[in-house]
Design an enzyme around this catalytic site. Structure first.
Site, mmCIF file in Angstrom:
data_model
loop_
_atom_site.group_PDB
_atom_site.id
_atom_site.type_symbol
_atom_site.label_atom_id
_atom_site.label_comp_id
_atom_site.label_asym_id
_atom_site.label_seq_id
_atom_site.Cartn_x
_atom_site.Cartn_y
_atom_site.Cartn_z
ATOM 1 C CE LYS A 72 -13.795 24.764 9.351
ATOM 2 N NZ LYS A 72 -12.910 23.555 9.379
ATOM 3 N N GLY A 74 -10.591 27.669 14.566
ATOM 4 C CA GLY A 74 -9.162 27.461 14.787
ATOM 5 C C GLY A 74 -8.873 26.288 15.712
ATOM 6 C CB THR A 75 -10.788 23.147 16.307
ATOM 7 O OG1 THR A 75 -12.011 23.857 16.353
ATOM 8 C CG2 THR A 75 -10.795 22.001 17.294
ATOM 9 C CB THR A 76 -6.718 22.481 13.072
ATOM 10 O OG1 THR A 76 -8.012 22.145 12.570
ATOM 11 C CG2 THR A 76 -5.694 21.482 12.591
ATOM 12 C CD1 TRP A 77 -2.415 27.654 15.604
ATOM 13 C CD2 TRP A 77 -3.966 29.272 15.567
ATOM 14 N NE1 TRP A 77 -1.777 28.860 15.819
ATOM 15 C CE2 TRP A 77 -2.710 29.861 15.799
ATOM 16 C CE3 TRP A 77 -5.098 30.091 15.492
ATOM 17 C CZ2 TRP A 77 -2.554 31.247 15.960
ATOM 18 C CZ3 TRP A 77 -4.939 31.460 15.640
ATOM 19 C CH2 TRP A 77 -3.680 32.024 15.873
ATOM 20 C CG HIS A 136 -16.784 20.769 17.787
ATOM 21 N ND1 HIS A 136 -15.810 21.735 17.847
ATOM 22 C CD2 HIS A 136 -16.559 20.088 16.628
ATOM 23 C CE1 HIS A 136 -15.027 21.639 16.786
ATOM 24 N NE2 HIS A 136 -15.455 20.638 16.038
ATOM 25 N NE ARG A 286 -11.457 29.330 3.944
ATOM 26 C CZ ARG A 286 -11.565 30.621 3.601
ATOM 27 N NH1 ARG A 286 -11.507 30.960 2.329
ATOM 28 N NH2 ARG A 286 -11.753 31.553 4.513
ATOM 29 N N GLY A 288 -6.475 30.913 6.879
ATOM 30 C CA GLY A 288 -5.976 31.223 8.221
ATOM 31 C C GLY A 288 -5.743 32.701 8.439
HETATM 32 P P1 A3P Z 1 -10.198 29.732 7.273
HETATM 33 O O1 A3P Z 1 -11.221 28.863 6.630
HETATM 34 O O2 A3P Z 1 -10.713 31.122 7.555
HETATM 35 O O3 A3P Z 1 -8.907 29.766 6.551
HETATM 36 P P2 A3P Z 1 -11.027 24.565 12.637
HETATM 37 O O4 A3P Z 1 -9.664 24.076 12.894
HETATM 38 O O5 A3P Z 1 -11.794 24.905 13.895
HETATM 39 O O6 A3P Z 1 -11.774 23.695 11.719
HETATM 40 O O7 A3P Z 1 -10.869 25.994 11.927
HETATM 41 C C1 A3P Z 1 -10.410 26.094 10.623
HETATM 42 C C2 A3P Z 1 -9.939 27.505 10.388
HETATM 43 O O8 A3P Z 1 -8.706 27.709 11.097
HETATM 44 C C3 A3P Z 1 -9.640 27.744 8.937
HETATM 45 O O9 A3P Z 1 -9.894 29.125 8.723
HETATM 46 C C4 A3P Z 1 -8.157 27.418 8.875
HETATM 47 O O10 A3P Z 1 -7.498 27.933 7.744
HETATM 48 C C5 A3P Z 1 -7.681 28.057 10.168
HETATM 49 N N1 A3P Z 1 -6.413 27.513 10.647
HETATM 50 C C6 A3P Z 1 -5.961 26.242 10.583
HETATM 51 N N2 A3P Z 1 -4.737 26.145 11.111
HETATM 52 C C7 A3P Z 1 -4.382 27.382 11.518
HETATM 53 C C8 A3P Z 1 -3.217 27.924 12.133
HETATM 54 N N3 A3P Z 1 -2.170 27.174 12.413
HETATM 55 N N4 A3P Z 1 -3.204 29.249 12.408
HETATM 56 C C9 A3P Z 1 -4.260 30.029 12.119
HETATM 57 N N5 A3P Z 1 -5.390 29.580 11.529
HETATM 58 C C10 A3P Z 1 -5.462 28.267 11.235
#
Ligand code: A3P
Length: 320
Positions: A72, A74-77, A136, A286, A288
């Site tokens: 949580k 910003g892994t996906t980012w 992780h 969600r 971001g």
């Molecule tokens: P929020 O729940 O605060 O919106 P992970 O990828 O580690 O699971 O983290 C998820 C968090 O990263 C979520 O935060 C999500 O909205 C945010 N996120 C996903 N893609 C993003 C992006 N491209 N830029 C910034 N934040 C991003």
């Protein structure tokens, strides 16, 4: 019937275990809810087999790029960013970029949650060099081959308050908790969260980055959000694939930054529905934003986290 005495299992080195003993070993670990405690960290029990197989079998290559994160943050980012930077020469036409049709978790797979959780020894030969993987796991629990390698490690962390709020929404959306918001918060503060204690996870990589800055790069979500292009440049330099003057002048860094932005990725069809690694894809995007915690945490909760992190990070140079 269990073939391992629980007290024996606690002292067994995981690399001495054979796969037939995993189930018994895992069930001998202390558990709270969906988590099992293993070597000081709390892992989703569902992925413990993957953790053990990854630790035992993964052989790092010197050219590997491994991205490490607590959940949580910003892994996906970061997956999107690293994939786009490392493979930029193969995907000059952004209208046909793989990120438009693949969720970032498909392009950069998790080692313990995905590859090694599916198979004791997955075939990694199809992955082209430089291999780009994610995990992780905290630094101390990485496979020996990673610790002994000169492969590059990129670590991302985030303000604990936003991380917690993000985690709560994620657990709820994916039906991964039966706890209330307050109960989840109390557990987080006690260190009981996915791959937590959160502070120990950050500290494990932070210390390593101070000792080996050419090997471990620590990034903060908030900084990346505020000045993405500066940090994209930093990442490329660290990985040994700096942007050329021509790429900079042609706007390549900006293009990658936009391609990987929350607004852009979250609107793509591929990121709106379906599941990946047992997670609802839409739950990965969600809000971001930085500072969304103010909408959820009471002043007391906020102070509690401030106090914990002040104490844990005292003298380390880490601040939020
Ligand atoms: P929020 O729940 O605060 O919106 P992970 O990828 O580690 O699971 O983290 C998820 C968090 O990263 C979520 O935060 C999500 O909205 C945010 N996120 C996903 N893609 C993003 C992006 N491209 N830029 C910034 N934040 C991003």
């Amino acid at each position: 019937m269990s073939t391992l005495d629980p007290s024996f299992a606690q002292h067994l080195q995981e690399d001495q275990l054979i796969p037939e003993q995993y189930v018994d070993f895992i069930s001998s670990l202390p558990t709270i809810g969906f988590y099992s405690q293993y070597r000081g960290f709390w892992f989703p029990t569902l992925f413990m087999q993957g953790v053990l197989s990854f630790q035992k079998h993964f052989q790092a290559h010197e050219t590997d790029i491994l991205m490490m994160t607590p959940p949580k943050v910003g892994t996906t980012w970061l997956k999107a960013i690293l994939f786009a930077i490392v493979n930029r020469k193969n995907h000059l036409d952004l209208q046909k970029h793989p990120l438009l049709t693949n969720n970032p978790h498909i392009l950069v797979p998790y080692l313990e949650l995905h590859l090694y959780n599916k198979k004791e020894v997955p075939d990694l030969t199809p992955f082209p060099s430089p291999r780009l993987f994610s995990t992780h796991l905290p630094y101390a629990l990485l496979p020996t081959s990673v610790k002994n390698s000169t492969c590059k490690i990129v670590y991302l962390y985030r303000n604990p308050k936003d991380t917690f709020v993000s985690l709560w929404h994620f657990l709820e959306k994916n039906g991964m908790t039966t706890d209330s918001f307050e109960e989840t918060f109390d557990k987080f503060c006690q260190g009981v969260s996915s791959f937590g204690p959160y502070w120990d996870h950050i500290l494990s990589y932070w210390k390593e980055s101070l000792e080996n800055p050419q090997r471990v790069l620590c990034l903060r979500y908030e900084e990346l959000k505020e000045q993405p292009t500066i940090h994209l440049k930093r990442i490329a330099e660290f990985l040994g694939c700096s942007f050329s003057l021509e790429e900079e002048t042609n706007g390549m860094i900006n293009d990658i930054s936009k391609l990987c932005s929350f607004d852009y990725l979250s609107k793509l069809e591929v990121n709106k529905s379906g599941t990946t690694h047992n997670m609802k894809i839409e739950s990965l995007f969600r809000r971001g934003e930085v500072g969304d915690w103010v909408n959820y945490l009471t002043p007391q909760m906020s102070k509690k986290l401030d106090d914990i992190f002040k104490e844990k990070f005292h003298g380390t140079g880490l601040t939020f």
